[in-house]
Design an enzyme around this catalytic site. Structure first.
Site, PDB file in Angstrom:
ATOM      1  N   ARG A 144     -64.715  39.244  11.570  1.00  0.00           N
ATOM      2  CA  ARG A 144     -63.587  38.293  11.593  1.00  0.00           C
ATOM      3  C   ARG A 144     -64.002  36.930  12.115  1.00  0.00           C
ATOM      4  O   ARG A 144     -63.433  35.926  11.751  1.00  0.00           O
ATOM      5  CB  ARG A 144     -62.475  38.833  12.509  1.00  0.00           C
ATOM      6  CG  ARG A 144     -61.526  39.809  11.861  1.00  0.00           C
ATOM      7  CD  ARG A 144     -60.588  40.440  12.898  1.00  0.00           C
ATOM      8  NE  ARG A 144     -59.617  39.509  13.417  1.00  0.00           N
ATOM      9  CZ  ARG A 144     -58.940  39.706  14.571  1.00  0.00           C
ATOM     10  NH1 ARG A 144     -59.147  40.800  15.279  1.00  0.00           N
ATOM     11  NH2 ARG A 144     -58.075  38.828  15.001  1.00  0.00           N
ATOM     12  N   TYR A 145     -64.917  36.913  13.076  1.00  0.00           N
ATOM     13  CA  TYR A 145     -65.372  35.646  13.660  1.00  0.00           C
ATOM     14  C   TYR A 145     -66.823  35.440  13.231  1.00  0.00           C
ATOM     15  O   TYR A 145     -67.593  36.412  13.167  1.00  0.00           O
ATOM     16  CB  TYR A 145     -65.307  35.705  15.187  1.00  0.00           C
ATOM     17  CG  TYR A 145     -63.957  36.117  15.731  1.00  0.00           C
ATOM     18  CD1 TYR A 145     -62.829  35.342  15.488  1.00  0.00           C
ATOM     19  CD2 TYR A 145     -63.813  37.277  16.488  1.00  0.00           C
ATOM     20  CE1 TYR A 145     -61.589  35.710  15.978  1.00  0.00           C
ATOM     21  CE2 TYR A 145     -62.572  37.657  16.986  1.00  0.00           C
ATOM     22  CZ  TYR A 145     -61.459  36.871  16.736  1.00  0.00           C
ATOM     23  OH  TYR A 145     -60.245  37.239  17.216  1.00  0.00           O
TER      24      TYR A 145
ATOM     25  N   ARG B 182     -69.882  36.902  15.624  1.00  0.00           N
ATOM     26  CA  ARG B 182     -69.915  38.285  16.139  1.00  0.00           C
ATOM     27  C   ARG B 182     -69.237  39.227  15.155  1.00  0.00           C
ATOM     28  O   ARG B 182     -68.415  38.794  14.332  1.00  0.00           O
ATOM     29  CB  ARG B 182     -69.278  38.363  17.529  1.00  0.00           C
ATOM     30  CG  ARG B 182     -67.786  38.214  17.597  1.00  0.00           C
ATOM     31  CD  ARG B 182     -67.357  37.538  18.888  1.00  0.00           C
ATOM     32  NE  ARG B 182     -67.073  36.152  18.602  1.00  0.00           N
ATOM     33  CZ  ARG B 182     -65.940  35.527  18.967  1.00  0.00           C
ATOM     34  NH1 ARG B 182     -65.042  36.126  19.698  1.00  0.00           N
ATOM     35  NH2 ARG B 182     -65.709  34.283  18.619  1.00  0.00           N
TER      36      ARG B 182
ATOM     37  N   CYS C 156     -62.755  60.117  19.859  1.00  0.00           N
ATOM     38  CA  CYS C 156     -62.583  59.617  21.231  1.00  0.00           C
ATOM     39  C   CYS C 156     -62.503  60.823  22.159  1.00  0.00           C
ATOM     40  O   CYS C 156     -62.142  61.919  21.728  1.00  0.00           O
ATOM     41  CB  CYS C 156     -61.287  58.826  21.363  1.00  0.00           C
ATOM     42  SG  CYS C 156     -61.263  57.373  20.309  1.00  0.00           S
TER      43      CYS C 156
ATOM     44  N   CYS D 134     -55.717  57.885  23.146  1.00  0.00           N
ATOM     45  CA  CYS D 134     -54.728  57.142  23.939  1.00  0.00           C
ATOM     46  C   CYS D 134     -53.535  56.855  23.031  1.00  0.00           C
ATOM     47  O   CYS D 134     -53.713  56.308  21.935  1.00  0.00           O
ATOM     48  CB  CYS D 134     -55.317  55.826  24.423  1.00  0.00           C
ATOM     49  SG  CYS D 134     -56.986  56.020  25.085  1.00  0.00           S
TER      50      CYS D 134
ATOM     51  N   CYS E 144     -53.114  53.396  21.300  1.00  0.00           N
ATOM     52  CA  CYS E 144     -54.284  52.835  20.607  1.00  0.00           C
ATOM     53  C   CYS E 144     -53.885  52.090  19.327  1.00  0.00           C
ATOM     54  O   CYS E 144     -53.146  52.621  18.501  1.00  0.00           O
ATOM     55  CB  CYS E 144     -55.245  53.972  20.252  1.00  0.00           C
ATOM     56  SG  CYS E 144     -56.689  53.382  19.363  1.00  0.00           S
TER      57      CYS E 144
ATOM     58  N   ARG F 190     -55.819  51.530  16.938  1.00  0.00           N
ATOM     59  CA  ARG F 190     -56.571  52.069  15.795  1.00  0.00           C
ATOM     60  C   ARG F 190     -56.228  53.535  15.563  1.00  0.00           C
ATOM     61  O   ARG F 190     -57.028  54.290  15.010  1.00  0.00           O
ATOM     62  CB  ARG F 190     -58.080  51.915  16.021  1.00  0.00           C
ATOM     63  CG  ARG F 190     -58.515  50.489  16.138  1.00  0.00           C
ATOM     64  CD  ARG F 190     -59.941  50.263  15.678  1.00  0.00           C
ATOM     65  NE  ARG F 190     -60.263  48.866  15.866  1.00  0.00           N
ATOM     66  CZ  ARG F 190     -61.035  48.399  16.850  1.00  0.00           C
ATOM     67  NH1 ARG F 190     -61.634  49.236  17.680  1.00  0.00           N
ATOM     68  NH2 ARG F 190     -61.245  47.102  16.970  1.00  0.00           N
TER      69      ARG F 190
ATOM     70  N   ASP G  33     -50.706  45.215  20.775  1.00  0.00           N
ATOM     71  CA  ASP G  33     -50.600  44.804  19.369  1.00  0.00           C
ATOM     72  C   ASP G  33     -49.409  45.470  18.673  1.00  0.00           C
ATOM     73  O   ASP G  33     -49.032  46.592  19.028  1.00  0.00           O
ATOM     74  CB  ASP G  33     -51.867  45.241  18.602  1.00  0.00           C
ATOM     75  CG  ASP G  33     -53.083  44.465  19.052  1.00  0.00           C
ATOM     76  OD1 ASP G  33     -52.937  43.277  19.357  1.00  0.00           O
ATOM     77  OD2 ASP G  33     -54.173  45.068  19.107  1.00  0.00           O
TER      78      ASP G  33
ATOM     79  N   ASP H 135     -54.049  39.018  20.458  1.00  0.00           N
ATOM     80  CA  ASP H 135     -54.969  39.014  19.330  1.00  0.00           C
ATOM     81  C   ASP H 135     -54.127  38.763  18.080  1.00  0.00           C
ATOM     82  O   ASP H 135     -53.211  39.527  17.787  1.00  0.00           O
ATOM     83  CB  ASP H 135     -55.666  40.385  19.245  1.00  0.00           C
ATOM     84  CG  ASP H 135     -57.035  40.286  18.622  1.00  0.00           C
ATOM     85  OD1 ASP H 135     -57.374  39.217  18.102  1.00  0.00           O
ATOM     86  OD2 ASP H 135     -57.771  41.293  18.680  1.00  0.00           O
TER      87      ASP H 135
ATOM     88  N   LYS I   8     -58.866  34.856  20.306  1.00  0.00           N
ATOM     89  CA  LYS I   8     -57.684  35.413  20.973  1.00  0.00           C
ATOM     90  C   LYS I   8     -56.903  34.272  21.610  1.00  0.00           C
ATOM     91  O   LYS I   8     -57.495  33.325  22.116  1.00  0.00           O
ATOM     92  CB  LYS I   8     -58.111  36.443  22.002  1.00  0.00           C
ATOM     93  CG  LYS I   8     -58.791  37.599  21.276  1.00  0.00           C
ATOM     94  CD  LYS I   8     -59.260  38.681  22.148  1.00  0.00           C
ATOM     95  CE  LYS I   8     -59.881  39.802  21.324  1.00  0.00           C
ATOM     96  NZ  LYS I   8     -60.921  39.382  20.384  1.00  0.00           N
TER      97      LYS I   8
HETATM   98  S1  SF4 Z   1     -58.022  53.039  22.979  1.00  0.00           S
HETATM   99 FE1  SF4 Z   1     -58.214  54.031  20.980  1.00  0.00          FE
HETATM  100  S2  SF4 Z   1     -60.352  53.800  20.400  1.00  0.00           S
HETATM  101 FE2  SF4 Z   1     -60.194  53.403  22.616  1.00  0.00          FE
HETATM  102  S3  SF4 Z   1     -60.592  55.395  23.580  1.00  0.00           S
HETATM  103 FE3  SF4 Z   1     -58.392  55.217  23.374  1.00  0.00          FE
HETATM  104  S4  SF4 Z   1     -57.955  56.217  21.432  1.00  0.00           S
HETATM  105 FE4  SF4 Z   1     -60.124  55.796  21.447  1.00  0.00          FE
END
Ligand code: SF4
Length: 363
Positions: free
Chosen positions: A113-114, A117, A126, A130, A133, A135, A294, A331, A338
Site C-alpha cells: 500500500r505504501y 514498505r 494465530c 482475537c 481482529c 483480518r 477498524d 488507518d 495512518k
Molecule cells: S489480532 Fe488477528 S492476526 Fe493478530 S493475533 Fe489476534 S487474531 Fe491473529
C-alpha cells in the site's frame, strides 16, 4: 491454574508444569471446541457460540484462558477471546476488508500500500483468535497451503521492487510458525540488498509468551535490524510470563513496541489506558500506536466513537510522560499513511492558539 485445568479437557488436567511452559503443548491444547469451554463460557449460550464459531472460529490457549477472572463479557480477557453473537450481526453494513488490502496484493498475501514498505501475511493461523481482529475474514480459509511457494513469490516480488526498504511480517501470527520455517523466510528477505529493516507483528508475547524461547531469540537476533510489534490491550495481560518474553527479545537486541486497539468496554477508559501504558513502560515495551478499531465486519461491538477516544487521550496526555504515549491513529484505505487523531483535539488546538506568538518567532 489448577481450577482452570480441571475445567478444561482431560489432557489439561494431566498437564505437568513443564507442559504448561511448553509452547507446543499450549498450542496443541488450544480450546477450539465449544464443549471444552464448559464452565468457562459464563452467561453465553453454547449454541450461540457454536453458530458464531462456524463463521469465525475460536482458538484460545490455556495460558490466555487462565487470565480470565470473571466469566462474562465484563472481563477484558474473556471479551477478547470468547465468541459472541454480536460478531455475526452484519446489519451495520461494514466491510469484510476495511483497509482494502485484498486489492493491493501484487502477489498472494503480500500487501503493498505504501511505496517504501510492504506487508507479508505469512500464515492465517494465530495462537488465539482475537474477536476484534480486522483480518478475521481469513480465519476460516485453509491454512498453510504451500507456504514455500507463497514465500518464494513474495521474495521474488520484493527483490524486484527496489523502493521497498522495510518488510512487515504479519499474518495471522508469524510466531506460530516453526523456527526453521521462519528462519528460511527471514534469510530470503535478508538476502535482498535494498531491504533494510524487518518487522514482525505478533501477539505471541501476550497470548502465548512461552513461544519466546532462547532458540527463537538466538535465531531472530541474526536478522537484525529486526523490530517486533505486539498488541497488549489491557493491563491484565502484562503478566510475569509476558514481561519475561518481552525481556528475552529485548536482550536479543530486538526492540519491542506495542500497538493496542481501542476497544469498547475493554480499554476505553482513561484509568485503564493509563495503567496499560505505564505497565508497558515498566516492562520496557514502547507504546507505539493506539489504533482506532477498524470498521471490519464482525467487530462493530468493539468500536468507539473517535471523539471519545480523543477525549480519553487528552486526559492521558496531561498525566503521562512522552515515553508512555502512543500515537492515536486511524488507518484509512487510500491515505498515504495512518492519520493521527490528536489533530481533532480541541484542547490541543486551544493550546496551539495560546502559544501562537511563540511559533510566530520562527516565521
Ligand atoms: S489480532 Fe488477528 S492476526 Fe493478530 S493475533 Fe489476534 S487474531 Fe491473529
Amino acid at each position: 491454574m489448577k481450577e482452570l485445568r480441571k475445567k478444561l479437557d482431560r489432557s489439561c488436567v494431566n498437564a505437568t508444569a513443564g507442559d504448561w511452559r511448553d509452547w507446543r503443548w499450549q498450542f496443541k491444547n488450544r480450546v477450539t471446541k465449544i464443549d471444552a469451554l464448559d464452565g468457562l463460557a459464563g452467561n453465553r449460550n453454547k449454541d450461540e457460540i457454536k453458530a458464531v464459531a462456524s463463521v469465525y472460529p475460536m482458538a484460545i490457549t490455556p495460558y490466555y484462558l487462565s487470565l480470565i477472572q470473571e466469566h462474562n463479557e465484563k472481563d477484558p480477557v474473556f471479551a477478547q477471546c470468547v465468541p459472541t453473537s454480536l460478531e455475526t450481526d452484519f446489519s451495520t453494513g461494514i466491510a469484510e476488508d476495511p483497509l482494502d488490502e485484498d486489492t493491493h496484493m501484487p502477489v498472494p498475501k503480500l500487501v503493498h500500500r505504501y511505496p517504501d514498505r510492504c506487508l507479508a501475511m505469512v500464515t492465517e493461523t494465530c495462537a488465539v483468535f482475537c474477536r476484534h481482529c480486522n483480518r478475521k475474514r481469513f480465519w476460516s480459509r485453509p491454512n498453510h497451503i504451500n507456504l514455500k511457494a507463497r514465500f518464494q513469490k513474495m521474495i521474488r516480488y520484493i527483490a524486484a521492487s527496489p523502493q521497498i526498504r522495510e518488510v512487515i511480517i504479519s499474518g495471522g501470527d508469524p510466531l506460530t510458525l516453526d523456527d526453521a520455517v521462519l528462519e528460511n523466510l527471514l534469510a530470503g528477505l535478508r538476502d535482498i540488498p535494498h531491504v533494510e529493516v524487518l518487522r514482525i507483528g505478533s501477539r505471541v508475547p501476550v497470548v502465548l509468551p512461552m513461544r519466546v524461547t532462547k532458540d527463537l531469540c538466538r535465531m531472530l537476533k541474526r536478522f537484525r535490524p529486526l523490530w517486533l510489534n505486539t498488541q497488549f490491550n489491557h493491563p491484565r495481560e502484562i503478566t510475569p510470563e509476558a514481561a519475561r518474553a518481552c525481556q528475552m527479545l529485548l536482550d536479543a537486541g530486538i526492540p519491542v513496541s506495542n500497538q493496542s486497539v481501542l476497544l469498547k468496554g475493554i480499554n476505553d477508559s482513561p484509568d485503564i489506558m493509563k495503567d496499560l501504558l505505564r505497565g508497558l513502560q515498566k516492562i520496557s515495551v514502547r507504546p507505539y500506536y493506539l489504533f482506532h478499531c477498524d470498521p471490519a465486519r464482525g467487530c462493530a461491538h468493539f468500536r468507539t466513537d473517535p471523539k471519545s477516544g480523543v477525549a480519553m487521550m487528552e486526559k492521558i496526555w496531561r498525566q503521562c510522560s512522552g515515553l508512555c504515549l502512543p500515537q492515536y491513529v486511524l488507518d484509512v484505505p487510500g491515505s498515504s499513511g495512518k492519520i493521527p487523531l490528536n489533530i481533532m483535539s480541541p484542547a490541543l488546538q486551544k493550546d496551539l492558539k495560546k502559544h501562537q506568538h511563540y511559533f510566530d518567532k520562527f516565521q
